[in-house]
Scaffold this motif. Structure first.
Motif, PDB file in Angstrom:
ATOM      1  N   LEU A 182      -8.169   4.098  -0.562  1.00 13.96           N
ATOM      2  CA  LEU A 182      -7.415   4.965   0.241  1.00 13.96           C
ATOM      3  C   LEU A 182      -7.698   6.522  -0.104  1.00 13.96           C
ATOM      4  O   LEU A 182      -7.015   7.462   0.303  1.00 13.96           O
ATOM      5  CB  LEU A 182      -5.814   4.638  -0.401  1.00 13.96           C
ATOM      6  N   GLN A 196      -5.315  13.339  -2.816  1.00 13.45           N
ATOM      7  CA  GLN A 196      -6.528  12.842  -2.511  1.00 13.45           C
ATOM      8  C   GLN A 196      -7.717  13.061  -3.389  1.00 13.45           C
ATOM      9  O   GLN A 196      -8.032  14.292  -3.795  1.00 13.45           O
ATOM     10  CB  GLN A 196      -6.874  13.241  -0.977  1.00 13.45           C
ATOM     11  N   ARG A 215       0.935   4.256  -2.927  1.00 17.15           N
ATOM     12  CA  ARG A 215       0.518   5.713  -2.495  1.00 17.15           C
ATOM     13  C   ARG A 215       1.858   6.447  -2.785  1.00 17.15           C
ATOM     14  O   ARG A 215       1.869   7.632  -3.540  1.00 17.15           O
ATOM     15  CB  ARG A 215       0.543   5.911  -0.970  1.00 17.15           C
ATOM     16  N   LEU A 269      -7.683   7.885  -2.621  1.00 20.98           N
ATOM     17  CA  LEU A 269      -6.872   8.853  -3.856  1.00 20.98           C
ATOM     18  C   LEU A 269      -7.911   8.919  -5.005  1.00 20.98           C
ATOM     19  O   LEU A 269      -7.694   9.898  -5.821  1.00 20.98           O
ATOM     20  CB  LEU A 269      -5.788   7.965  -4.028  1.00 20.98           C
ATOM     21  N   GLU A 296       0.798  -1.235   0.054  1.00 21.88           N
ATOM     22  CA  GLU A 296      -0.122  -0.084   0.008  1.00 21.88           C
ATOM     23  C   GLU A 296       0.806   1.197   0.107  1.00 21.88           C
ATOM     24  O   GLU A 296       0.572   2.260  -0.765  1.00 21.88           O
ATOM     25  CB  GLU A 296      -0.808   0.055   1.381  1.00 21.88           C
ATOM     26  N   GLN A 297       1.675   1.383   0.918  1.00 23.30           N
ATOM     27  CA  GLN A 297       2.878   2.486   0.870  1.00 23.30           C
ATOM     28  C   GLN A 297       3.451   2.659  -0.438  1.00 23.30           C
ATOM     29  O   GLN A 297       3.519   3.892  -0.754  1.00 23.30           O
ATOM     30  CB  GLN A 297       3.573   2.206   2.180  1.00 23.30           C
TER      31      GLN A 297
END
Lengths: 205, 126
Positions: free
Chosen positions: A169, A138, A128, A171, A124-125
């Protein structure tokens, strides 16, 4: 343990597996999973018979652990399914009889396997960070961003997986990526792949 | 039962299923055609000269409309495993019947592998 905590644990576990097996990019291959399976004594059976919805199943008993995989699955879904079943081996093997039980716990088990598989392929990181580096903030992630991300990272996480995560997330706005024709969009950005052009040319000829 | 014993048993079961297939049975040649193998392969399976692979047995089982475990001698421990698998399959309500049937066949395939492996290990121990 709350659901959120359970899923966080699954992500952590996926991170540990990535570290243990030296997976450093979002391009996790079948050969990587085969290596992990071999190390964990999990037998892989490619099932050549027709399956409707089932992609894989995990079994564990005194004969050992084995995973049935639908033969002929494309590479990306195959990698994801292998990741999903790996989570059952690492976490659920003692309670595997409750697999697919429609109770809440089982739903949690299945969602946990999806979370684990996605994190195993593309943490996930890292996901992102890649998008932020492309200027995504976002709610501003579009389908084009994800097509570019997949092309540039060569990730084996499917478009469906990337879209689900972008929405999860925050985004991308919720449901904004639900009905995207990913392959068409990819071809409109990068052109029709060579193999497909040859097929089309052969048909026309 | 030793590996040779199991192989011979499997061979007699293949022959039995072949000769009782349909109303009049089926010839080795016809079965070979259906399986895409040479006629003498069927013969060698039946006599225990060759050992069919589990994939061969699964294909034979489907052709004869049997379960793969029916090629092997009965072992009591199977029943415990069957119960476990049945419990799993009963719980899998969300799956379509065709997929459930395939899951059951796969569970039986695993059991057959365990039986085949068991007989080989016993042979090594002997």
């Amino acid at each position: 343990m709350s659901r959120a905590e359970y899923y966080r644990q699954m992500r952590l576990l996926a991170g540990q597996v990535r570290e243990q097996y030296g997976l450093q990019t979002p391009r996790v291959l079948k050969s990587d999973l085969r290596r992990i399976y071999k190390d964990n004594d999990i037998q892989i059976d490619l099932w050549p018979y027709k399956l409707k919805k089932l992609r894989g199943a995990y079994f564990y008993d005194e004969d050992g652990a084995s995973v049935m995989l639908a033969k002929g699955l494309p590479d990306d879904p195959m990698v994801f399914t292998m990741g999903h079943e790996l989570k059952h081996h690492l976490v659920d093997r003692d309670s595997i009889v409750s697999l697919c039980d429609p109770s809440n716990q089982s739903t949690e088990i299945e969602i946990g396997a999806e979370v684990f598989a996605a994190e195993l392929i593309f943490p996930e990181q890292m996901f992102r960070d890649h998008l932020v580096a492309r200027g995504v903030t976002q709610g501003s992630c579009t389908a084009q961003h994800l097509v570019q991300l997949k092309r540039e990272t060569q990730t084996t996480l499917s478009y469906a997986g990337l879209a689900k995560r972008a929405e999860f997330l925050g985004l991308a706005p919720e449901k904004s990526l639900a009905k995207v024709a990913w392959k068409k969009l990819e071809e409109s950005i990068y052109g029709v792949p060579f193999y497909k052009r040859r097929l089309i040319a052969r048909k026309e000829w | 039962m030793s590996n040779v014993g199991v192989r011979a048993y499997v061979g007699t079961r293949i022959k039995e299923f072949r000769t009782t297939y349909g109303e009049e049975g089926i010839s080795q040649e016809a079965l070979a055609n259906a399986m895409g193998v040479a006629t003498n392969t069927i013969s060698r399976w039946e006599t225990g000269t060759y050992e069919p692979t589990l994939n061969d047995l699964e294909r034979l089982a489907r052709f004869f409309g049997k379960s793969i475990v029916q090629f092997f001698p009965r072992v009591e421990a199977h029943d415990v495993k069957s119960e476990k698998v049945d419990a799993l399959l009963r719980a899998a309500e969300s799956l379509q019947q065709d997929d459930l049937d395939e899951l059951r066949r796969y569970a039986e395939f695993r059991r057959a592998r365990g039986l085949q492996k068991g007989s080989k290990q016993r042979k090594i121990l002997n």
